[in-house]
Design an enzyme around this catalytic site. Structure first.
Site, PDB file in Angstrom:
ATOM      1  CB  THR A 182      -1.075  -0.144   1.196  1.00  0.00           C
ATOM      2  OG1 THR A 182      -0.397   0.102   2.319  1.00  0.00           O
ATOM      3  CG2 THR A 182      -1.938  -1.086   1.177  1.00  0.00           C
ATOM      4  CE  LYS A 188      -0.521   3.073   3.922  1.00  0.00           C
ATOM      5  NZ  LYS A 188       0.400   2.096   4.088  1.00  0.00           N
ATOM      6  CD  GLU A 212       0.920  32.587  -1.176  1.00  0.00           C
ATOM      7  OE1 GLU A 212       1.498  33.259  -0.412  1.00  0.00           O
ATOM      8  OE2 GLU A 212       0.611  31.343  -0.998  1.00  0.00           O
TER       9      GLU A 212
HETATM   10  N1  ASP Z   1       5.181  -1.334   3.672  1.00  0.00           N
HETATM   11  C1  ASP Z   1       4.037  -2.303   3.045  1.00  0.00           C
HETATM   12  C2  ASP Z   1       4.054  -2.058   1.569  1.00  0.00           C
HETATM   13  O1  ASP Z   1       3.915  -1.107   1.144  1.00  0.00           O
HETATM   14  C3  ASP Z   1       2.542  -1.878   3.560  1.00  0.00           C
HETATM   15  C4  ASP Z   1       1.591  -2.286   2.951  1.00  0.00           C
HETATM   16  O2  ASP Z   1       1.380  -3.045   1.931  1.00  0.00           O
HETATM   17  O3  ASP Z   1       0.399  -2.028   3.581  1.00  0.00           O
HETATM   18  O4  ASP Z   1       4.430  -2.929   0.908  1.00  0.00           O
END
Ligand code: ASP
Length: 347
Positions: free
Chosen positions: A108, A181, A304
């Protein structure tokens, strides 16, 4: 590996074979393993795609599955070389008439960057769905199996076409351009802060909140073959702005990188010292993009800062991490700030 099809579900026409969905695995927490089911520490990218699929036998009622292990890494270690291999495989599957849709399993942490990269490099005529998990495969109430099930259900669905790569997490469907995320922990860790999610899964059916855009993809397309091998891609770094940011970090990076993205305060702003250093860098031919560290909103030209005079590019709604990807690809074509700005304005 082809897995044996189970009888068709009610969503499919009786007697018709189930659709073929390709699953490309790259690792991540969805393939992570703990020492015990209640432990908070784990190693991402530990189980193979075959083990991952075997943990969700219900998938066989949704689709025939063809699985491939592209990598098995925590996505904090995702590389441009893996991106290139992944994009090449997705492109090949796009051209395979037997394949209905493609799922990519991914960590993620950098999932949104990979999704955005694929949106820029792969002709997405079929559903392309990225998915991960916040809890490892061995956890109590792991979210990976349900997320994977939803991803395959989405990837076999015609209404998921022509929207660019999609990300499904926790039942919510996001576009690659918008998704981020937004939380370091918890199951509800993904959002689309500006436009919102574009749909949700209702059982095995996607419910989209709107029609696909009239142009199939809002993305510029970069030809993989023209990019060359990953180690030769232009180098772009991100500078994170904060109170009292000094010029020295920017001067040092400008000597090493082809492009710099400012994750600026507010609407892409920084201290006078930092802005002077960025202007110096731009004068030396380093491409400079202004994005925001806030996580949402719009960084427009000239609010700005006089971008025209400084030779800066405004990132619009793109986060710094996505602006880095677009700038890296854009620099394979041009160093002209006006032409680079046009790539960022192409929405
Ligand atoms: N550190 C992991 C990754 O990005 C976290 C996850 O998958 O939730 O592989």
């Amino acid at each position: 590996m082809d897995q044996t099809p189970a009888p068709a579900t009610s969503a499919m026409t009786k007697g018709q074979p189930l659709p073929l969905v390709a699953v490309l695995a790259t690792g991540g927490t969805i393939a992570g393993v703990q020492a015990s089911a209640t432990s908070s520490s784990y190693v991402a990218g530990s189980i193979t795609v075959e083990q991952l699929m075997a943990s969700v036998p219900q998938l066989a009622g949704l689709a025939r599955l063809r699985t491939e292990q592209i990598a098995n890494v925590g996505s904090q270690n995702m590389t441009h070389a893996v991106w290139r291999a992944l994009a090449a495989r997705v492109s090949a599957l796009e051209a395979d008439p037997d394949v209905q849709g493609v799922v990519v399993t991914h960590g993620t942490d950098t999932l949104e960057e990979t999704a955005f990269f694929l949106g820029l490099t792969v002709p997405a005529s079929k559903p392309l769905v990225l998915v991960g998990a916040m809890r490892p495969a061995t956890a109590l109430s792991a979210d990976g199996p349900a997320n994977l099930y939803a991803a395959v259900a989405l990837a076999r669905h015609a209404s998921a076409k022509a929207r660019g790569p999609l990300v499904i997490m926790n039942g919510d469907i996001h576009t690659a351009r918008e998704v981020q995320k937004i939380a370091a922990s918890g199951l509800n860790a993904f959002g689309s802060p500006n436009g919102g999610r574009i749909g949700v899964m209702v059982g095995i059916e996607p419910l989209f909140h709107g029609q696909p855009p009239q142009t199939p993809s809002a993305f510029e397309h970069f030809d993989l073959a023209a990019l060359g091998p990953a180690p030769q891609w232009p180098r772009v770094a991100i500078v994170y702005a904060h109170a009292d940011l000094q010029a020295d970090v920017i001067d040092a990076l400008a000597a090493l990188y082809d492009g710099l993205v400012l994750a600026g305060v507010g609407d892409g702003n920084a201290t006078d010292a930092a802005l002077h250093a960025l202007k110096r860098a731009s004068g030396q031919g380093v491409a400079v993009v202004r994005a925001s560290r806030t996580g949402s909103g719009y960084v427009g030209r000239g609010a700005e800062i006089d971008d025209g005079a400084a030779g800066f590019i405004a990132a619009g709604e793109l986060s710094a991490q996505k602006a880095r990807v677009l700038l890296m690809l854009g620099l394979t074509r041009t160093r002209d700030p006006g032409r680079l700005q046009a790539l960022f304005d192409n929405r």
